[in-house]
Design a protein around this motif. Structure first.
Motif, PDB file in Angstrom:
ATOM      1  N   VAL A  60       0.830  -1.210   0.000  1.00  0.00           N
ATOM      2  CA  VAL A  60       0.000   0.000   0.000  1.00  0.00           C
ATOM      3  C   VAL A  60       0.862   1.257   0.000  1.00  0.00           C
ATOM      4  N   GLY A  61       1.956   1.227   0.747  1.00  0.00           N
ATOM      5  CA  GLY A  61       2.815   2.397   0.850  1.00  0.00           C
ATOM      6  C   GLY A  61       3.359   2.873  -0.474  1.00  0.00           C
ATOM      7  N   GLN A  62       3.627   1.930  -1.389  1.00  0.00           N
ATOM      8  CA  GLN A  62       4.163   2.303  -2.697  1.00  0.00           C
ATOM      9  C   GLN A  62       3.129   3.028  -3.551  1.00  0.00           C
ATOM     10  N   LYS A  63       1.847   2.848  -3.242  1.00  0.00           N
ATOM     11  CA  LYS A  63       0.778   3.406  -4.070  1.00  0.00           C
ATOM     12  C   LYS A  63       0.254   4.751  -3.577  1.00  0.00           C
ATOM     13  N   ILE A  64       0.722   5.169  -2.406  1.00  0.00           N
ATOM     14  CA  ILE A  64       0.193   6.406  -1.825  1.00  0.00           C
ATOM     15  C   ILE A  64       0.943   7.608  -2.384  1.00  0.00           C
ATOM     16  N   ARG A  65       0.213   8.619  -2.793  1.00  0.00           N
ATOM     17  CA  ARG A  65       0.777   9.852  -3.331  1.00  0.00           C
ATOM     18  C   ARG A  65       0.134  11.057  -2.637  1.00  0.00           C
ATOM     19  N   ASP A  66       0.847  12.158  -2.642  1.00  0.00           N
ATOM     20  CA  ASP A  66       0.284  13.459  -2.234  1.00  0.00           C
ATOM     21  C   ASP A  66      -0.341  13.428  -0.847  1.00  0.00           C
ATOM     22  N   VAL A  67       0.416  12.908   0.115  1.00  0.00           N
ATOM     23  CA  VAL A  67      -0.035  12.941   1.506  1.00  0.00           C
ATOM     24  C   VAL A  67       0.355  14.288   2.103  1.00  0.00           C
TER      25      VAL A  67
END
Length: 499
Positions: free
Chosen positions: A64-71
């Motif tokens: 999941v971490g690899q897919k998260i953007r723009d936090v």
């Protein structure tokens, strides 16, 4: 040998104890039985095949971490903490997988109903919280993250002898982890999941110049900025070890689930702030370099009870045996083929390689294993068997293209990039000094006989990654003072060799 004393102050992110119940242990390690898996790569004709109906060997979850953007910045700590909790859930599920083989043999739906189904529900709850935290902080969470909740059981490879897999359906099959003479075949007698014989290759059998890797290109060449800067920070003589990861899991105890070697900055754990790093001592000879350089330890699985034999991150998560310090750790910064480099910003964070590349795939893998005297032969998914008098080598070329703005990113990767084939940076990125790490080890060569490896060495890993060599990785935080960083840049751009 001891690890550093941890500071217990309140972190920005809520502290997550990423612990997991220890398995029944043999020598402090995870109990394992007769199942393994290995990534596929061709090394001069050394191919492997997979069986279609093998029993589940490990748990493969979308990252999941690899897919998260723009936090948003103010949600980063909370999101990192949630991701670390998700890693802990995978560890717990893997441990349950490894200790319920008899139940699996009696119920073809056991893995799905008792392990993977509940794991999906727990992951879904965390994904929901991550989406909520991002939206509360003013961002817009990806609505499709829910699709990443489900995990799969990854089957074992075809055995090279030993146990006979049965039905192989949904983790079932008649196999209790023993062959006809009652002995486990693929745990090498040490009670943990890997490495196995198939994870090793004689360096003489590797074809020269055959390494196939998209990542890890050397940035420097005949043109551009051709200088070098070497910083000597020792080989962890101060015994600074912990199983944290300040970059990927800040504020999380045991966020790495494996033990790291540290050189350079002497105040590096999950709870270290930038101020702590700036004020810390350093093992580097040049006291202006307080950068932190860290990588997972190598261990010799020889039955040695290390300081962490019963701890999370150590033996309780399958990382057992004697910790091997490098005989030499060379830290070198080089330039760009296409022109000058610019200074790195202070506290820039770079992760290279992927600690989960066995299950994630090799998109972010950046491994290079070899032997001294054979450095034209590099392997990515095998540990080399080196001849007498030759050292085992781990070499890492870091990303050297920076987005010019951020010292970190939500997935800890997007602010950095590798050079392209011609040595240039992608559009929107600029060249910085490239860190190259070369670690040399004096390791007695393991013996491989009858499909088993005796006294293997292996990189520490997340439990479900099975100590695969392709999971090797390296981490760096720049804490050089401004004068030293300018010296590094000037030296490289002038084409000089400095230290």
């Amino acid at each position: 040998m001891g690890r550093n004393t941890r500071k217990r102050r309140t972190p920005l992110a809520t502290k997550i104890v990423a612990g997991a119940a220890a398995l029944a242990v043999g020598g402090g390690g995870l109990v394992w039985a007769n199942f393994y898996a290995s990534a596929h790569e061709d090394h001069g004709g050394h191919n492997r095949t997979r069986s279609a109906g093998a029993q589940v060997a490990t748990i493969d979850c979308p990252d999941v971490g690899q897919k998260i953007r723009d936090v948003p910045d103010r949600a980063r700590g909370e999101v990192d903490g949630e991701l670390a909790t998700m890693d802990s859930q995978i560890t717990n599920a893997y441990q349950r997988l490894a200790t319920t083989r008899r139940a699996q043999a009696g119920d073809s739906q056991f893995v799905q109903n008792s392990i993977l189904g509940p794991l999906k529900d727990r992951r879904k709850a965390i994904i929901d919280r991550i989406q909520l935290e991002i939206n509360r902080a003013g961002g817009k969470a990806d609505d499709n993250l829910d699709e990443l909740a489900g995990c799969q059981g990854r089957p074992a490879d075809q055995q090279n002898g030993g146990g006979q897999n049965g039905g192989g359906q949904d983790g079932g099959g008649q196999d209790d982890g023993q062959n006809g003479d009652g002995q486990n075949q693929d745990d090498n007698g040490n009670g943990v999941a890997g490495p196995v014989a198939d994870d090793f290759v004689d360096i003489n059998d590797v074809q020269p110049n055959s390494r196939n890797s998209r990542n890890g290109l050397a940035a420097n060449g005949d043109g551009g900025s051709t200088g070098t800067f070497v910083t000597d920070c020792g080989v962890n003589e101060n015994n600074l070890f912990n199983s944290d990861n300040l970059i990927a899991a800040p504020g999380v105890d045991n966020g790495a689930h494996h033990t790291h070697d540290y050189v350079g900055n002497q105040d590096n754990d999950a709870f270290s702030s930038d101020e702590d790093l700036a004020n810390a001592d350093t093992s580097c000879q040049n006291q202006g370099d307080k950068s932190t350089y860290y990588w997972p330890v190598l261990r010799l699985q020889d039955g040695t009870q290390e300081f962490d034999a019963n701890d999370q991150g150590g033996g309780a998560e399958g990382n057992i045996g004697k910790i091997l310090k490098p005989a030499q750790a060379e830290l070198k910064f080089v330039g760009s083929q296409q022109g000058d480099v610019v200074a790195m910003p202070k506290f820039l964070r770079i992760i290279t390689g992927d600690a989960k590349s066995f299950t994630n795939g090799d998109a972010n893998a950046n491994t290079s294993w070899s032997c001294s005297g054979f450095e034209d032969r590099q392997v990515t998914d095998k540990y080399p068997l080196c001849p007498e008098g030759s050292q085992v080598l781990r070499t890492t070329n870091f990303q050297s293209c920076w987005d010019g703005q951020n010292i970190d990113s939500a997935n800890h990767r997007d602010h950095m990039a590798f050079v392209q084939e011609d040595g240039s940076c992608p559009e929107g990125f600029q060249a910085i000094p490239q860190l190259q790490v070369r670690l040399a080890y004096d390791i007695p060569t393991p013996t491989v006989e009858n499909g088993q490896v005796q006294n293997p060495y292996a990189v520490d890993s997340f439990p479900e990654q099975l100590h695969k060599p392709i999971t090797d990785h390296n981490d760096f935080i720049n804490v050089m003072d401004e004068d030293l960083m300018n010296e590094v840049v000037d030296c490289i751009n002038r084409g000089e060799d400095c230290q």
